[in-house]
Enzyme design. Structure first.
Site, mmCIF file in Angstrom:
data_model
loop_
_atom_site.group_PDB
_atom_site.id
_atom_site.type_symbol
_atom_site.label_atom_id
_atom_site.label_comp_id
_atom_site.label_asym_id
_atom_site.label_seq_id
_atom_site.Cartn_x
_atom_site.Cartn_y
_atom_site.Cartn_z
ATOM 1 N N LYS A 15 0.827 -1.211 0.000
ATOM 2 C CA LYS A 15 0.000 0.000 0.000
ATOM 3 C C LYS A 15 0.862 1.263 0.000
ATOM 4 O O LYS A 15 0.625 2.184 -0.766
ATOM 5 C CB LYS A 15 -0.938 0.023 1.219
ATOM 6 C CG LYS A 15 -1.870 -1.183 1.323
ATOM 7 C CD LYS A 15 -2.828 -1.055 2.503
ATOM 8 C CE LYS A 15 -2.158 -1.115 3.874
ATOM 9 N NZ LYS A 15 -1.683 -2.461 4.258
ATOM 10 N N ARG A 88 -9.505 0.820 8.899
ATOM 11 C CA ARG A 88 -9.150 -0.558 9.221
ATOM 12 C C ARG A 88 -10.247 -1.269 9.995
ATOM 13 O O ARG A 88 -10.084 -2.446 10.323
ATOM 14 C CB ARG A 88 -7.886 -0.568 10.084
ATOM 15 C CG ARG A 88 -6.586 -0.823 9.335
ATOM 16 C CD ARG A 88 -5.469 -0.696 10.338
ATOM 17 N NE ARG A 88 -4.286 -1.441 10.000
ATOM 18 C CZ ARG A 88 -3.230 -0.918 9.364
ATOM 19 N NH1 ARG A 88 -3.249 0.325 8.949
ATOM 20 N NH2 ARG A 88 -2.161 -1.659 9.153
ATOM 21 N N ARG A 127 12.061 -6.302 5.363
ATOM 22 C CA ARG A 127 11.830 -4.910 4.973
ATOM 23 C C ARG A 127 12.615 -3.885 5.797
ATOM 24 O O ARG A 127 12.730 -4.021 7.004
ATOM 25 C CB ARG A 127 10.325 -4.644 5.134
ATOM 26 C CG ARG A 127 9.887 -3.248 4.819
ATOM 27 C CD ARG A 127 8.402 -3.180 4.599
ATOM 28 N NE ARG A 127 7.629 -3.195 5.833
ATOM 29 C CZ ARG A 127 6.326 -2.956 5.875
ATOM 30 N NH1 ARG A 127 5.664 -2.746 4.759
ATOM 31 N NH2 ARG A 127 5.688 -2.975 7.019
ATOM 32 N N ARG A 161 11.175 -1.408 11.164
ATOM 33 C CA ARG A 161 10.094 -1.133 12.110
ATOM 34 C C ARG A 161 10.068 -2.157 13.231
ATOM 35 O O ARG A 161 10.303 -3.337 13.013
ATOM 36 C CB ARG A 161 8.758 -1.161 11.374
ATOM 37 C CG ARG A 161 8.461 0.137 10.660
ATOM 38 C CD ARG A 161 7.297 0.031 9.726
ATOM 39 N NE ARG A 161 6.165 -0.710 10.294
ATOM 40 C CZ ARG A 161 5.008 -0.837 9.661
ATOM 41 N NH1 ARG A 161 4.829 -0.303 8.478
ATOM 42 N NH2 ARG A 161 4.030 -1.521 10.205
ATOM 43 N N ARG A 172 -0.711 -8.806 13.537
ATOM 44 C CA ARG A 172 -1.197 -7.860 12.529
ATOM 45 C C ARG A 172 -2.066 -8.568 11.500
ATOM 46 O O ARG A 172 -3.092 -8.032 11.060
ATOM 47 C CB ARG A 172 -0.015 -7.160 11.850
ATOM 48 C CG ARG A 172 0.585 -6.061 12.718
ATOM 49 C CD ARG A 172 2.018 -5.764 12.363
ATOM 50 N NE ARG A 172 2.192 -5.097 11.088
ATOM 51 C CZ ARG A 172 3.347 -5.057 10.424
ATOM 52 N NH1 ARG A 172 4.426 -5.644 10.926
ATOM 53 N NH2 ARG A 172 3.429 -4.427 9.292
HETATM 54 P P1 ADP Z 1 1.096 -2.182 7.874
HETATM 55 O O1 ADP Z 1 0.021 -1.945 6.849
HETATM 56 O O2 ADP Z 1 2.366 -2.616 7.277
HETATM 57 O O3 ADP Z 1 0.675 -3.046 9.018
HETATM 58 P P2 ADP Z 1 0.864 0.559 8.953
HETATM 59 O O4 ADP Z 1 2.036 1.450 8.927
HETATM 60 O O5 ADP Z 1 -0.294 0.921 8.113
HETATM 61 O O6 ADP Z 1 1.489 -0.823 8.549
HETATM 62 O O7 ADP Z 1 0.345 0.371 10.457
HETATM 63 C C1 ADP Z 1 1.196 0.030 11.527
HETATM 64 C C2 ADP Z 1 0.429 -0.064 12.831
HETATM 65 O O8 ADP Z 1 -0.177 1.208 13.141
HETATM 66 C C3 ADP Z 1 -0.738 -1.038 12.846
HETATM 67 O O9 ADP Z 1 -0.325 -2.359 13.112
HETATM 68 C C4 ADP Z 1 -1.602 -0.441 13.982
HETATM 69 O O10 ADP Z 1 -1.074 -0.719 15.244
HETATM 70 C C5 ADP Z 1 -1.458 1.037 13.742
HETATM 71 N N1 ADP Z 1 -2.489 1.573 12.824
HETATM 72 C C6 ADP Z 1 -2.260 2.139 11.605
HETATM 73 N N2 ADP Z 1 -3.402 2.523 11.037
HETATM 74 C C7 ADP Z 1 -4.406 2.187 11.894
HETATM 75 C C8 ADP Z 1 -5.806 2.310 11.872
HETATM 76 N N3 ADP Z 1 -6.457 2.859 10.816
HETATM 77 N N4 ADP Z 1 -6.513 1.854 12.938
HETATM 78 C C9 ADP Z 1 -5.896 1.312 13.992
HETATM 79 N N5 ADP Z 1 -4.569 1.146 14.081
HETATM 80 C C10 ADP Z 1 -3.814 1.584 13.038
#
Ligand code: ADP
Ligand code: ZN
Length: 215
Positions: A15, A88, A127, A161, A172
């Protein structure tokens, strides 16, 4: 033409990579709740500290927090948005619909990036990114030309990360299947859903997304 799109898919689906392309090619504004939360945690605020622990475990932070972050960004205005990692949950999806309606905007498309679980684990555990320009690398599939130096900007601030480890990744993935994947049906029912093969080469995925946006 201004468009607002959501990139939907499990962690590691690509994404962020595709969002960055869309920013370059179409001048859209990328709204990544993951990036916003990482910025909040490194700013050392109380909210940042609360979310850090949750993120590192691989769980979702509360709807209130992420909806608040998106509300702030939308209030700044912009000529079309890419929502990356948001919504999400179904509650977040409803809230986004309301926020867009309040500001006279609408959602044009939701792109689901499909990738199987095995590929996700491989992608994520190798990554790393450039802390300066955000370029994404991978130990096996996309190493830097010179070890420890970003190809794009020359920075040596390359980092992994805290949640890109196998345990957090399992959480996740579970969170994704339990709470986020219902959004596929939600947006399908709203006639917004397009699906692309996230395992295709990066340029092909970009072309497929462009095709989906034409349609
Ligand atoms: P990825 O898609 O690789 O898991 P992101 O950078 O989008 O990584 O998200 C990392 C973390 O940030 C998630 O595992 C969660 O803890 C938090 N997070 C990000 N976006 C949201 C969201 N819309 N709602 C709840 N938690 C979120
Ligand atoms: Zn860089």
């Amino acid at each position: 033409m201004t468009i607002n799109i959501i990139l939907l898919g499990p962690p590691g689906a690509g994404k962020g990579t595709q969002a960055r392309r869309l920013v370059e090619e179409r001048g859209l504004v990328q709204l990544s709740t993951g990036d916003m939360l990482r910025a909040a945690r490194s700013s050392g605020t109380e909210m940042g500290q609360r979310v850090a622990e949750v993120m590192d475990r691989g769980q979702l932070v509360t709807d209130e927090i992420v909806i608040g972050l998106i509300r702030e960004q939308l209030a700044k205005g912009g000529n079309g948005f890419i929502f990356d990692g948001f919504p999400r949950t179904l509650a977040q999806a409803d809230a986004l619909g309301d926020l867009l309606a309040d500001t006279g905007m609408s959602l044009d498309a939701v792109i689901e990036m499909q990738v199987d679980d095995e590929a996700l684990v491989r992608r994520i555990t190798g990554r790393f990114t450039c802390g300066n320009c955000g370029e994404v690398y991978h130990d096996e599939t996309k190493p830097t030309a010179q070890a420890g130096v970003c190809d794009v900007c020359g920075s040596t601030d390359l980092k992994r990360r805290a949640d890109d480890n196998e345990d957090s990744l399992k959480t996740r993935l579970l969170e994704y299947y339990k709470k986020t994947s219902p959004l596929i049906g939600y947006y399908y029912a709203k006639d917004k859903l397009a699906q692309v093969d996230g395992l295709a080469p990066m340029d092909q995925v970009g072309a497929d997304i462009a095709g989906a946006l034409e349609a």
